[in-house]
Design a protein around this motif. Structure first.
Motif, PDB file in Angstrom:
ATOM      1  N   TYR A  36       0.858  -1.186   0.000  1.00  0.00           N
ATOM      2  CA  TYR A  36       0.000   0.000   0.000  1.00  0.00           C
ATOM      3  C   TYR A  36       0.892   1.233   0.000  1.00  0.00           C
ATOM      4  N   SER A  37       0.647   2.152  -0.928  1.00  0.00           N
ATOM      5  CA  SER A  37       1.424   3.386  -1.018  1.00  0.00           C
ATOM      6  C   SER A  37       0.471   4.573  -0.967  1.00  0.00           C
ATOM      7  N   PHE A  38       0.787   5.528  -0.124  1.00  0.00           N
ATOM      8  CA  PHE A  38      -0.007   6.752  -0.010  1.00  0.00           C
ATOM      9  C   PHE A  38       0.919   7.940   0.132  1.00  0.00           C
ATOM     10  N   ARG A  78     -13.180   0.367  -2.045  1.00  0.00           N
ATOM     11  CA  ARG A  78     -14.232   1.028  -1.264  1.00  0.00           C
ATOM     12  C   ARG A  78     -13.661   1.932  -0.166  1.00  0.00           C
ATOM     13  N   ARG A  79     -12.329   2.043  -0.124  1.00  0.00           N
ATOM     14  CA  ARG A  79     -11.630   2.908   0.834  1.00  0.00           C
ATOM     15  C   ARG A  79     -11.882   2.491   2.283  1.00  0.00           C
ATOM     16  N   LEU A  80     -11.825   1.182   2.540  1.00  0.00           N
ATOM     17  CA  LEU A  80     -12.106   0.655   3.871  1.00  0.00           C
ATOM     18  C   LEU A  80     -10.867   0.211   4.645  1.00  0.00           C
ATOM     19  N   ILE A  81      -9.716   0.145   4.009  1.00  0.00           N
ATOM     20  CA  ILE A  81      -8.536  -0.412   4.675  1.00  0.00           C
ATOM     21  C   ILE A  81      -7.848   0.614   5.567  1.00  0.00           C
ATOM     22  N   PHE A  82      -7.837   1.874   5.169  1.00  0.00           N
ATOM     23  CA  PHE A  82      -7.214   2.937   5.956  1.00  0.00           C
ATOM     24  C   PHE A  82      -8.225   4.032   6.228  1.00  0.00           C
ATOM     25  N   THR A  83      -7.975   4.778   7.295  1.00  0.00           N
ATOM     26  CA  THR A  83      -8.795   5.934   7.622  1.00  0.00           C
ATOM     27  C   THR A  83      -7.881   7.013   8.195  1.00  0.00           C
ATOM     28  N   TRP A  98      -4.471   2.106   9.998  1.00  0.00           N
ATOM     29  CA  TRP A  98      -5.231   0.905   9.646  1.00  0.00           C
ATOM     30  C   TRP A  98      -6.660   1.071  10.149  1.00  0.00           C
ATOM     31  N   ASN A  99      -7.616   0.536   9.414  1.00  0.00           N
ATOM     32  CA  ASN A  99      -9.026   0.669   9.752  1.00  0.00           C
ATOM     33  C   ASN A  99      -9.613  -0.677  10.182  1.00  0.00           C
ATOM     34  N   ASP A 100      -8.967  -1.344  11.132  1.00  0.00           N
ATOM     35  CA  ASP A 100      -9.468  -2.577  11.750  1.00  0.00           C
ATOM     36  C   ASP A 100      -9.560  -3.784  10.816  1.00  0.00           C
ATOM     37  N   ILE A 101      -8.846  -3.774   9.712  1.00  0.00           N
ATOM     38  CA  ILE A 101      -8.708  -4.980   8.885  1.00  0.00           C
ATOM     39  C   ILE A 101      -7.276  -5.454   9.100  1.00  0.00           C
ATOM     40  N   HIS A 102      -7.122  -6.493   9.899  1.00  0.00           N
ATOM     41  CA  HIS A 102      -5.802  -6.942  10.341  1.00  0.00           C
ATOM     42  C   HIS A 102      -4.979  -7.491   9.179  1.00  0.00           C
ATOM     43  N   HIS A 103      -3.722  -7.049   9.104  1.00  0.00           N
ATOM     44  CA  HIS A 103      -2.776  -7.503   8.078  1.00  0.00           C
ATOM     45  C   HIS A 103      -1.536  -8.062   8.753  1.00  0.00           C
ATOM     46  N   LYS A 104      -0.940  -9.079   8.158  1.00  0.00           N
ATOM     47  CA  LYS A 104       0.350  -9.599   8.613  1.00  0.00           C
ATOM     48  C   LYS A 104       1.426  -8.831   7.856  1.00  0.00           C
ATOM     49  N   THR A 105       2.215  -8.053   8.587  1.00  0.00           N
ATOM     50  CA  THR A 105       3.182  -7.154   7.962  1.00  0.00           C
ATOM     51  C   THR A 105       4.624  -7.581   8.189  1.00  0.00           C
ATOM     52  N   SER A 106       4.820  -8.795   8.673  1.00  0.00           N
ATOM     53  CA  SER A 106       6.172  -9.284   8.932  1.00  0.00           C
ATOM     54  C   SER A 106       6.335 -10.695   8.379  1.00  0.00           C
TER      55      SER A 106
END
Length: 122
Positions: A36-38, A78-83, A98-106
């Motif tokens: 994800y890039s912003f 739908r723009r739900l992953i970040f807020t 993060w907007n409560d959608i858990h991701h494994k980042t490691s």
């Protein structure tokens, strides 16, 4: 190879398959890498920062892993992953979080990595 790249406003979600990586608990599966890039910007009159980007998440290249990534693509559109909110990590206000959608980042074992047997079914 980029499998999918989708832009949403100031952000982008890129998905690729990395055949050289492995995740704990999935020794025979390649890894789906989601980036994800912003950029910092303005939304509804609020200036926000995009600290900590790009962010990378990892999923096993299994039926379940691919289903989750497909759902994440739709959630991103739908723009739900970040807020925009206050960072739990830094306390900074008006930043992308993060907007409560858990991701494994490691890729390493632990809370943010694998193995985690129940992760794909939660």
């Amino acid at each position: 190879a980029v499998v999918s790249t989708q832009s949403t406003g100031e952000g982008k979600m890129s998905v690729r398959l990395d055949r050289s990586l492995r995740l704990g608990g999935y020794p025979n599966s390649s890894v789906i890498v989601v980036v994800y890039s912003f950029s910092s910007g303005m939304s509804n009159g609020v200036r926000y920062s995009a600290n900590g980007f790009p962010r990378t998440a990892y999923f096993p290249d299994t039926t379940e892993g691919n289903e989750i990534v497909d759902l994440l693509k739709e959630a991103f559109k739908r723009r739900l992953i970040f807020t925009i909110g206050t960072s739990v990590t830094t306390g900074q206000a008006n930043t992308l979080v993060w907007n409560d959608i858990h991701h494994k980042t490691s890729l390493a074992p632990g809370a943010y990595g694998y193995p985690d047997p129940g992760y794909l079914t939660r």
